[in-house]
Design a protein around this motif. Structure first.
Motif, short mmCIF file in Angstrom:
data_model
loop_
_atom_site.label_atom_id
_atom_site.label_comp_id
_atom_site.label_asym_id
_atom_site.label_seq_id
_atom_site.Cartn_x
_atom_site.Cartn_y
_atom_site.Cartn_z
N LEU A 16 -6.80 -13.38 -13.80
CA LEU A 16 -5.22 -13.88 -14.00
C LEU A 16 -3.70 -13.71 -13.93
CD1 LEU A 16 -4.44 -16.58 -15.72
CD2 LEU A 16 -5.52 -15.76 -17.77
N ARG A 17 -4.23 -12.26 -14.52
CA ARG A 17 -2.66 -11.75 -14.68
C ARG A 17 -2.50 -11.49 -13.24
NH1 ARG A 17 -2.84 -5.48 -16.05
NH2 ARG A 17 -5.68 -6.35 -16.10
N ALA A 18 -3.88 -11.32 -12.29
CA ALA A 18 -2.77 -11.19 -10.81
C ALA A 18 -2.18 -12.58 -10.16
CB ALA A 18 -3.80 -10.90 -9.72
N SER A 19 -2.57 -14.06 -10.29
CA SER A 19 -2.04 -15.03 -10.29
C SER A 19 -0.73 -15.23 -11.18
CB SER A 19 -3.12 -16.11 -11.14
OG SER A 19 -2.94 -17.72 -10.69
N VAL A 20 -1.05 -14.95 -12.22
CA VAL A 20 1.09 -15.29 -13.50
C VAL A 20 1.82 -14.37 -12.14
CG1 VAL A 20 1.60 -15.04 -15.04
CG2 VAL A 20 -0.51 -16.02 -15.03
N LEU A 21 1.50 -13.08 -11.95
CA LEU A 21 2.72 -12.74 -11.30
C LEU A 21 2.95 -13.09 -10.17
CD1 LEU A 21 1.71 -9.14 -12.28
CD2 LEU A 21 3.20 -10.36 -13.36
N ALA A 22 1.66 -13.15 -9.06
CA ALA A 22 2.08 -13.69 -8.49
C ALA A 22 3.16 -15.08 -7.88
CB ALA A 22 0.81 -14.09 -7.08
N PHE A 30 -0.77 -13.49 -2.34
CA PHE A 30 0.19 -12.71 -2.99
C PHE A 30 -1.40 -12.82 -4.56
CE2 PHE A 30 4.54 -12.49 -1.99
CZ PHE A 30 4.12 -13.26 -0.87
N ALA A 31 -1.66 -13.47 -4.86
CA ALA A 31 -2.12 -13.00 -6.07
C ALA A 31 -3.19 -11.88 -5.58
CB ALA A 31 -3.02 -13.88 -6.49
N GLN A 32 -3.84 -11.88 -4.62
CA GLN A 32 -5.32 -10.94 -3.77
C GLN A 32 -4.76 -9.94 -4.17
OE1 GLN A 32 -6.80 -12.80 -0.87
NE2 GLN A 32 -7.52 -14.54 -2.09
N LEU A 33 -3.08 -9.62 -3.07
CA LEU A 33 -3.05 -8.46 -3.18
C LEU A 33 -2.56 -7.40 -4.05
CD1 LEU A 33 -0.18 -9.50 -0.04
CD2 LEU A 33 -2.12 -8.01 0.02
N GLU A 82 0.91 -0.96 0.05
CA GLU A 82 -0.32 -0.06 -0.16
C GLU A 82 0.89 1.20 0.79
OE1 GLU A 82 -2.89 -0.45 3.52
OE2 GLU A 82 -4.15 -2.15 2.60
N ARG A 83 2.14 0.92 0.28
CA ARG A 83 3.34 2.68 0.33
C ARG A 83 3.54 2.67 -0.79
NH1 ARG A 83 4.41 0.04 6.18
NH2 ARG A 83 3.40 0.50 7.76
#
Length: 207
Positions: free
Chosen positions: A155-161, A139-142, A83-84
């Protein structure tokens, strides 16, 4: 009034649980330092913390688990660090810097991976790798919160996580392998994590 009393009792129980967990961690750290990891038993840790063996196993599966970070606290700190970070910062860069912040402080136990207690290093490394594997959804949620809205953002968040966590696991495995033949200096985790994320950036630019 009854509801207020119930909430108060619940809060007291949670505070007591947190205090017991912290007491077990504190006494374990003291005994490990005084006697060594291998020569310290779960029974001795429980006795030093003033609890029964049964109570110990309500909080931890083994003494090795005492060397792992408190995952609830770790993720809370990671969320705050994310968040920071600047809103326009790429998601992987933000995650890399947040990870470096939460894993370099005195409240984490990643330092134990670099200066392991005899008889515990391999077990702790393996469990930490497994823990990160189980944490991909969190991690994907964050990361999803930092991505611009659009199709397949989940999907993009999951791949990055999963990509980021694979980098963390690779760093931990590399440290473990190097430790078999050489001394691993302080600062190695942070240096290798930055290198791993650089590899990710370089390879993704080729796609």
């Amino acid at each position: 009034m009854a509801g207020s009393g119930g909430a108060s009792s619940s809060g007291l129980r949670e505070r007591k649980k947190a205090e017991t967990r912290q007491a077990l961690r504190t006494q374990a750290a003291r005994l490990f330092a005084e006697r060594g990891f291998a020569d310290t038993t779960v029974a001795e840790i429980a006795e030093a913390a003033g609890v029964s063996l049964r109570t110990f196993f309500r909080y931890f599966d083994s003494k090795e688990e005492l060397l792992l970070p408190d995952l609830a606290e770790l993720f809370d700190r990671l969320a705050r660090e994310l968040e920071r970070r600047p809103a326009d910062e790429p998601a992987l860069v933000a995650l890399r810097e947040a990870l470096l912040t939460v894993t370099s402080g005195p409240r984490t136990t990643l330092v134990a991976l670099l200066h392991p207690l005899e008889g515990a290093a391999d077990v702790v490394t393996d469990r930490l790798v497994y823990t990160f594997m189980k944490s991909e959804d969190r991690f994907a949620q964050l990361l999803a919160q930092r991505l611009p809205p659009g199709p397949d953002v989940d999907l993009r968040a999951s791949v990055l996580a999963m990509t980021a966590l694979s980098a963390v696991r690779s760093v931990l495995r590399t440290i473990r392998q190097r430790r078999e033949t050489e001394e691993v200096p302080v600062g190695t985790f942070a240096r290798l994590l930055r290198s791993a994320f650089t590899v990710l950036a370089e390879e993704s630019s080729k796609v």
